[in-house]
Design an enzyme around this catalytic site. Structure first.
Site, PDB file in Angstrom:
ATOM      1  N   SER A  69     -11.232  13.294 -15.047  1.00  0.00           N
ATOM      2  CA  SER A  69     -11.703  12.738 -16.330  1.00  0.00           C
ATOM      3  C   SER A  69     -12.158  11.292 -16.252  1.00  0.00           C
ATOM      4  O   SER A  69     -12.753  10.791 -17.214  1.00  0.00           O
ATOM      5  CB  SER A  69     -10.610  12.865 -17.392  1.00  0.00           C
ATOM      6  OG  SER A  69     -10.585  14.169 -17.888  1.00  0.00           O
ATOM      7  N   LYS A 110     -15.671  10.816 -17.038  1.00  0.00           N
ATOM      8  CA  LYS A 110     -16.142  10.759 -18.437  1.00  0.00           C
ATOM      9  C   LYS A 110     -16.571   9.335 -18.797  1.00  0.00           C
ATOM     10  O   LYS A 110     -17.426   9.136 -19.656  1.00  0.00           O
ATOM     11  CB  LYS A 110     -15.027  11.218 -19.385  1.00  0.00           C
ATOM     12  CG  LYS A 110     -14.645  12.690 -19.220  1.00  0.00           C
ATOM     13  CD  LYS A 110     -13.390  13.013 -20.017  1.00  0.00           C
ATOM     14  CE  LYS A 110     -12.985  14.475 -19.880  1.00  0.00           C
ATOM     15  NZ  LYS A 110     -11.670  14.759 -20.497  1.00  0.00           N
ATOM     16  N   TYR A 134     -20.224  20.017 -15.737  1.00  0.00           N
ATOM     17  CA  TYR A 134     -19.062  19.166 -16.028  1.00  0.00           C
ATOM     18  C   TYR A 134     -18.009  19.276 -14.914  1.00  0.00           C
ATOM     19  O   TYR A 134     -17.452  18.264 -14.461  1.00  0.00           O
ATOM     20  CB  TYR A 134     -18.488  19.579 -17.390  1.00  0.00           C
ATOM     21  CG  TYR A 134     -17.120  19.046 -17.691  1.00  0.00           C
ATOM     22  CD1 TYR A 134     -16.940  17.723 -18.092  1.00  0.00           C
ATOM     23  CD2 TYR A 134     -15.988  19.855 -17.572  1.00  0.00           C
ATOM     24  CE1 TYR A 134     -15.670  17.226 -18.363  1.00  0.00           C
ATOM     25  CE2 TYR A 134     -14.724  19.378 -17.847  1.00  0.00           C
ATOM     26  CZ  TYR A 134     -14.564  18.063 -18.239  1.00  0.00           C
ATOM     27  OH  TYR A 134     -13.309  17.571 -18.502  1.00  0.00           O
ATOM     28  N   TYR A 176      -5.653   9.767 -23.765  1.00  0.00           N
ATOM     29  CA  TYR A 176      -5.271  10.932 -24.560  1.00  0.00           C
ATOM     30  C   TYR A 176      -4.198  10.565 -25.585  1.00  0.00           C
ATOM     31  O   TYR A 176      -4.227   9.476 -26.148  1.00  0.00           O
ATOM     32  CB  TYR A 176      -4.825  12.094 -23.659  1.00  0.00           C
ATOM     33  CG  TYR A 176      -5.876  12.375 -22.625  1.00  0.00           C
ATOM     34  CD1 TYR A 176      -7.143  12.770 -23.012  1.00  0.00           C
ATOM     35  CD2 TYR A 176      -5.633  12.192 -21.275  1.00  0.00           C
ATOM     36  CE1 TYR A 176      -8.139  12.989 -22.076  1.00  0.00           C
ATOM     37  CE2 TYR A 176      -6.623  12.415 -20.336  1.00  0.00           C
ATOM     38  CZ  TYR A 176      -7.871  12.805 -20.752  1.00  0.00           C
ATOM     39  OH  TYR A 176      -8.840  13.015 -19.824  1.00  0.00           O
ATOM     40  N   VAL A 216      -6.812  13.788 -14.404  1.00  0.00           N
ATOM     41  CA  VAL A 216      -5.694  14.604 -13.901  1.00  0.00           C
ATOM     42  C   VAL A 216      -5.592  14.633 -12.374  1.00  0.00           C
ATOM     43  O   VAL A 216      -4.655  15.205 -11.832  1.00  0.00           O
ATOM     44  CB  VAL A 216      -5.700  16.059 -14.445  1.00  0.00           C
ATOM     45  CG1 VAL A 216      -5.429  16.104 -15.926  1.00  0.00           C
ATOM     46  CG2 VAL A 216      -6.989  16.785 -14.089  1.00  0.00           C
TER      47      VAL A 216
HETATM   48  N1  GLN Z   1     -11.715  18.662 -15.158  1.00  0.00           N
HETATM   49  C1  GLN Z   1     -10.526  18.472 -15.951  1.00  0.00           C
HETATM   50  C2  GLN Z   1     -10.510  19.395 -17.151  1.00  0.00           C
HETATM   51  O1  GLN Z   1     -11.477  19.530 -17.821  1.00  0.00           O
HETATM   52  C3  GLN Z   1     -10.422  17.054 -16.354  1.00  0.00           C
HETATM   53  C4  GLN Z   1      -9.255  16.785 -17.263  1.00  0.00           C
HETATM   54  C5  GLN Z   1      -8.642  15.440 -17.057  1.00  0.00           C
HETATM   55  O2  GLN Z   1      -8.790  14.802 -16.025  1.00  0.00           O
HETATM   56  N2  GLN Z   1      -7.862  15.029 -18.030  1.00  0.00           N
HETATM   57  O3  GLN Z   1      -9.532  20.001 -17.447  1.00  0.00           O
END
Ligand code: GLN
Length: 314
Positions: free
Chosen positions: A73, A76, A198, A250, A268
């Site tokens: 993430s 992002k 993605y 989050y 993650v």
């Molecule tokens: N690729 C992961 C997902 O969409 C990314 C989530 C994350 O890093 N919080 O679940």
């Protein structure tokens, strides 16, 4: 030597990072490596790397700071920067700027709010940003890798195809989110194509040293000291940092602000990148996650860093 702006005393960044590496050791074993993406489950949970890049052009690292890890993430953040650079405020027609208070892959709130994602850092918002970038390039992950390399003047980084394939085959939740987005016309492309793009973007791997270098323009009003160029407008920097501060971690964003006091974005894969405006960037990697999916040891490390460096915006 670096000056602590809160106490006025001088300290060595190299010593501080080494001290933090030693201090966090007892916290290993308290979190859990992400295993819902099968390929990530095999990562060594005891990895720990931390790096700081400063506006003066210094960069200092400790532990596994040169080992590439899965950005997940954290991409992002770069997707948002790319989209704002290319489309400006048009991006905010697709995604909001409010904290969600829900898990990153939450579904119900998206349906209740007519397919309008709360912010670009929950999966719904990130899928909408990736869809937007698909209108500008056929290879979003490639564009992003190039942007990270340019922004940080770094050479490493690659897409881990096994991680991408592993997430693509198990992306049931993200497919559901993308379908809701398509049903509400938030995205233009086919949901499966958006999920694939993605997941490839999330599978980018860079080291914390490269990550800290690439994020440095967020601490320098958009200027990349390493590339020697402005890579984003100062007003966009303020906006991105504001969204990081309010939505980057989050449903732990509030407690992270309380503990660390810096805009940050997690993934993650166990990485977190944090921005100290006017000073530098800090990136940390430790794969064991807390219950909301943020690096447990990484958060402790950043808390120790903020306490001891005085680099906090609060
Ligand atoms: N690729 C992961 C997902 O969409 C990314 C989530 C994350 O890093 N919080 O679940």
């Amino acid at each position: 030597m670096t000056r602590n702006p809160q106490t006025g005393s001088e300290f060595s960044l190299a010593h501080l990072l080494d001290d933090i590496r030693d201090h966090v050791r007892p916290a290993f074993g308290r979190g859990k490596v992400a295993d819902y993406i099968p390929e990530l489950a095999g990562v060594n949970p005891r990895k720990f790397g931390m790096a700081v890049a400063t506006l003066e052009g210094e960069d200092i690292g400790t532990g596994d700071c040169d080992e590439p890890f899965s950005l997940q993430s954290i991409t992002k953040l770069f997707a948002l920067i790319l989209a704002l650079n290319r489309g400006g405020d048009e991006v905010w027609m697709r995604v909001g700027k409010e904290p969600s208070g829900t898990p990153f892959n939450h579904l119900a709130i998206l349906e209740a709010e007519q397919g309008a994602p709360r912010n670009p850092f929950v999966n719904a918002g990130a899928l909408a940003v990736t869809d937007y970038l698909m209108g500008k390039t056929a290879d979003v992950a490639g564009l992003m890798a190039g942007f990270i390399r340019f922004s940080g003047a770094v050479e490493g980084g690659a897409i881990n195809d096994a991680v991408a394939a592993s997430e693509i085959t198990t992306a049931y939740k993200n497919r559901a989110i993308a379908n809701i987005l398509r049903a509400h016309e938030t995205i233009d492309n086919e949901p499966n194509a958006v999920v694939d793009a993605y997941c490839r973007q999330c599978a980018l791997e860079f080291s914390v040293r490269d990550l800290a270098r690439a994020a440095l323009p967020l601490a320098a009003s958009g200027y990349s000291p390493r590339a020697g160029e402005t890579i984003m407008a100062p007003r966009l920097v303020r906006r991105v940092n504001a969204v990081m501060m309010t939505c980057g971690m989050y449903e732990s964003t509030g407690s992270f602000a309380y503990r660390v006091g810096l805009p940050a974005k997690s993934g993650v894969g166990g990485g977190i990148v944090a921005v100290a405006p006017g000073r530098g960037t800090i990136a940390v990697w430790s794969p064991e996650l807390d219950r909301v999916g943020n690096s447990l040891v990484g958060t402790i490390a950043l808390e120790l860093f903020a306490q001891n460096s005085g680099w906090s915006i609060l």
